[in-house]
Motif scaffolding. Structure first.
Motif, PDB file in Angstrom:
ATOM      1  N   ALA A 143       0.837  -1.217   0.000  1.00  9.97           N
ATOM      2  CA  ALA A 143       0.000   0.000   0.000  1.00  9.97           C
ATOM      3  C   ALA A 143       0.867   1.260   0.000  1.00  9.97           C
ATOM      4  CB  ALA A 143      -0.930  -0.005   1.215  1.00  9.97           C
ATOM      5  N   GLU A 144       1.995   1.216   0.720  1.00  7.63           N
ATOM      6  CA  GLU A 144       2.891   2.383   0.759  1.00  7.63           C
ATOM      7  C   GLU A 144       3.587   2.567  -0.597  1.00  7.63           C
ATOM      8  OE1 GLU A 144       2.825   4.414   3.267  1.00  7.63           O
ATOM      9  OE2 GLU A 144       1.903   3.186   4.813  1.00  7.63           O
ATOM     10  N   MET A 145       3.925   1.459  -1.238  1.00  5.38           N
ATOM     11  CA  MET A 145       4.538   1.541  -2.572  1.00  5.38           C
ATOM     12  C   MET A 145       3.523   2.077  -3.593  1.00  5.38           C
ATOM     13  SD  MET A 145       7.695   0.445  -2.174  1.00  5.38           S
ATOM     14  CE  MET A 145       8.397  -0.174  -3.683  1.00  5.38           C
ATOM     15  N   ALA A 165       8.727  14.903  -3.131  1.00  6.69           N
ATOM     16  CA  ALA A 165       9.100  14.695  -1.726  1.00  6.69           C
ATOM     17  C   ALA A 165       8.116  13.721  -1.067  1.00  6.69           C
ATOM     18  CB  ALA A 165       9.120  16.034  -0.977  1.00  6.69           C
ATOM     19  N   GLN A 166       6.847  13.823  -1.446  1.00  5.63           N
ATOM     20  CA  GLN A 166       5.819  12.928  -0.906  1.00  5.63           C
ATOM     21  C   GLN A 166       6.090  11.481  -1.349  1.00  5.63           C
ATOM     22  OE1 GLN A 166       3.768  14.043   1.315  1.00  5.63           O
ATOM     23  NE2 GLN A 166       2.739  12.086   1.623  1.00  5.63           N
ATOM     24  N   PHE A 167       6.486  11.341  -2.594  1.00  3.80           N
ATOM     25  CA  PHE A 167       6.880  10.028  -3.130  1.00  3.80           C
ATOM     26  C   PHE A 167       8.010   9.434  -2.274  1.00  3.80           C
ATOM     27  CE2 PHE A 167      10.565   8.597  -5.749  1.00  3.80           C
ATOM     28  CZ  PHE A 167      10.155   7.308  -6.038  1.00  3.80           C
ATOM     29  N   SER A 184       9.944   5.743   2.143  1.00  6.82           N
ATOM     30  CA  SER A 184      10.539   5.540   3.473  1.00  6.82           C
ATOM     31  C   SER A 184       9.537   4.824   4.399  1.00  6.82           C
ATOM     32  CB  SER A 184      11.026   6.859   4.068  1.00  6.82           C
ATOM     33  OG  SER A 184       9.965   7.605   4.592  1.00  6.82           O
ATOM     34  N   HIS A 185       8.243   5.062   4.199  1.00  6.90           N
ATOM     35  CA  HIS A 185       7.245   4.324   4.998  1.00  6.90           C
ATOM     36  C   HIS A 185       7.307   2.827   4.664  1.00  6.90           C
ATOM     37  CE1 HIS A 185       4.502   8.154   5.311  1.00  6.90           C
ATOM     38  NE2 HIS A 185       5.661   8.286   5.941  1.00  6.90           N
ATOM     39  N   ALA A 186       7.379   2.526   3.373  1.00  2.00           N
ATOM     40  CA  ALA A 186       7.475   1.123   2.944  1.00  2.00           C
ATOM     41  C   ALA A 186       8.728   0.486   3.548  1.00  2.00           C
ATOM     42  CB  ALA A 186       7.505   1.033   1.418  1.00  2.00           C
ATOM     43  N   HIS A 207      -6.974   9.689  -0.698  1.00  5.84           N
ATOM     44  CA  HIS A 207      -6.060   8.553  -0.630  1.00  5.84           C
ATOM     45  C   HIS A 207      -5.500   8.388   0.784  1.00  5.84           C
ATOM     46  CE1 HIS A 207      -3.334   5.517  -2.129  1.00  5.84           C
ATOM     47  NE2 HIS A 207      -2.383   6.105  -1.418  1.00  5.84           N
ATOM     48  N   GLU A 208      -5.097   9.505   1.386  1.00  4.17           N
ATOM     49  CA  GLU A 208      -4.517   9.424   2.737  1.00  4.17           C
ATOM     50  C   GLU A 208      -5.550   8.938   3.755  1.00  4.17           C
ATOM     51  OE1 GLU A 208      -1.491   9.362   3.669  1.00  4.17           O
ATOM     52  OE2 GLU A 208      -0.777   9.811   1.662  1.00  4.17           O
ATOM     53  N   ARG A 209      -6.799   9.321   3.572  1.00  2.00           N
ATOM     54  CA  ARG A 209      -7.844   8.839   4.490  1.00  2.00           C
ATOM     55  C   ARG A 209      -7.991   7.324   4.371  1.00  2.00           C
ATOM     56  NH1 ARG A 209     -12.030  13.862   3.564  1.00  2.00           N
ATOM     57  NH2 ARG A 209     -11.183  15.170   5.224  1.00  2.00           N
ATOM     58  N   GLU A 253       1.731   9.726  12.049  1.00  2.11           N
ATOM     59  CA  GLU A 253       2.119  10.182  10.715  1.00  2.11           C
ATOM     60  C   GLU A 253       0.872  10.447   9.854  1.00  2.11           C
ATOM     61  OE1 GLU A 253       4.839  11.147   9.493  1.00  2.11           O
ATOM     62  OE2 GLU A 253       4.637  10.997   7.314  1.00  2.11           O
ATOM     63  N   GLN A 254      -0.131   9.587   9.988  1.00  2.00           N
ATOM     64  CA  GLN A 254      -1.353   9.764   9.183  1.00  2.00           C
ATOM     65  C   GLN A 254      -2.103  11.040   9.549  1.00  2.00           C
ATOM     66  OE1 GLN A 254      -0.339   7.545   6.588  1.00  2.00           O
ATOM     67  NE2 GLN A 254      -2.420   8.245   6.267  1.00  2.00           N
ATOM     68  N   VAL A 255      -2.051  11.412  10.831  1.00  2.00           N
ATOM     69  CA  VAL A 255      -2.684  12.685  11.247  1.00  2.00           C
ATOM     70  C   VAL A 255      -2.004  13.823  10.478  1.00  2.00           C
ATOM     71  CG1 VAL A 255      -3.034  14.281  13.191  1.00  2.00           C
ATOM     72  CG2 VAL A 255      -3.306  11.800  13.537  1.00  2.00           C
TER      73      VAL A 255
HETATM   74 FE1  FEO Z   1       2.472   6.409   3.993  1.00  6.99          FE
HETATM   75 FE2  FEO Z   1       0.893   8.799   3.035  1.00  6.99          FE
HETATM   76  O1  FEO Z   1       0.889   7.221   3.965  1.00  6.99           O
END
Ligand code: FEO
Length: 172
Positions: A16-18, A45-47, A52-54, A93-95, A126-128
């Protein structure tokens, strides 16, 4: 050792992060094409952040003796609906991602996996932040709607978001 159920769920979240990373990279390419380099940089930068989350999940799963199994990433859309439409899609998407993270927390509790539950707290916080960032930009875009100078200023402001790698910065 992590349970097979938790392992599968973390592998799904890596995917999902990818998928998120790929979506934001597509948005970055779209903004480049629209001559909005500041918006493009923000999405780049968001990419990087999504990658980094993945990676954080990847490292955690290895640490817990789990097996990382990478899954397919579908092609993202190529076209988006202007700056406002794109950030509305980002928020939506973020929700969705927030929902996935909260489901992971529930699963960790069900599995009595306290370590994973604690690890996931970082993602909850992080999601907040992720949702707030998109909401703030949507508000700003609504404020400048109909004023081309405002969009130009916002483009400059979003372009200040730092990129993670010097290679990307050199490409500026
Ligand atoms: Fe990694 Fe934007 O959620």
């Amino acid at each position: 050792m992590i349970s097979p159920t938790m392992q599968d769920a973390i592998n799904a979240q890596i995917n999902a992060e990818m998928v998120s990373a790929y979506l934001y990279l597509a948005m970055s390419a779209y903004f480049e094409d629209q001559n909005l380099p500041g918006f493009a940089r923000w999405m780049k930068a968001q990419f990087q952040e999504e990658m980094s989350h993945a990676d954080k999940l990847y490292e955690y799963l290895q640490e817990r003796g789990g097996r990382v199994l990478l899954q397919a990433i579908a092609a993202p859309p190529a076209e988006f609906d202007g700056p406002l439409g794109t950030f509305q899609a980002t928020l939506e998407h973020e929700r969705k991602v927030t929902g996935l993270i909260l489901n992971l927390v529930k699963l960790a509790r069900k599995e009595n996996d306290t370590a994973t539950e604690i690890f996931l707290q970082w993602f909850v916080t992080e999601q907040v932040e992720e949702e707030k960032n998109a909401e703030d930009i949507i508000q700003q875009l609504k404020m400048v709607s109909g004023a081309p100078g405002g969009l130009f200023m916002l483009n400059r402001q979003l372009g200040l978001r730092p990129l993670a790698t010097s290679a990307a910065a050199e490409a500026d």
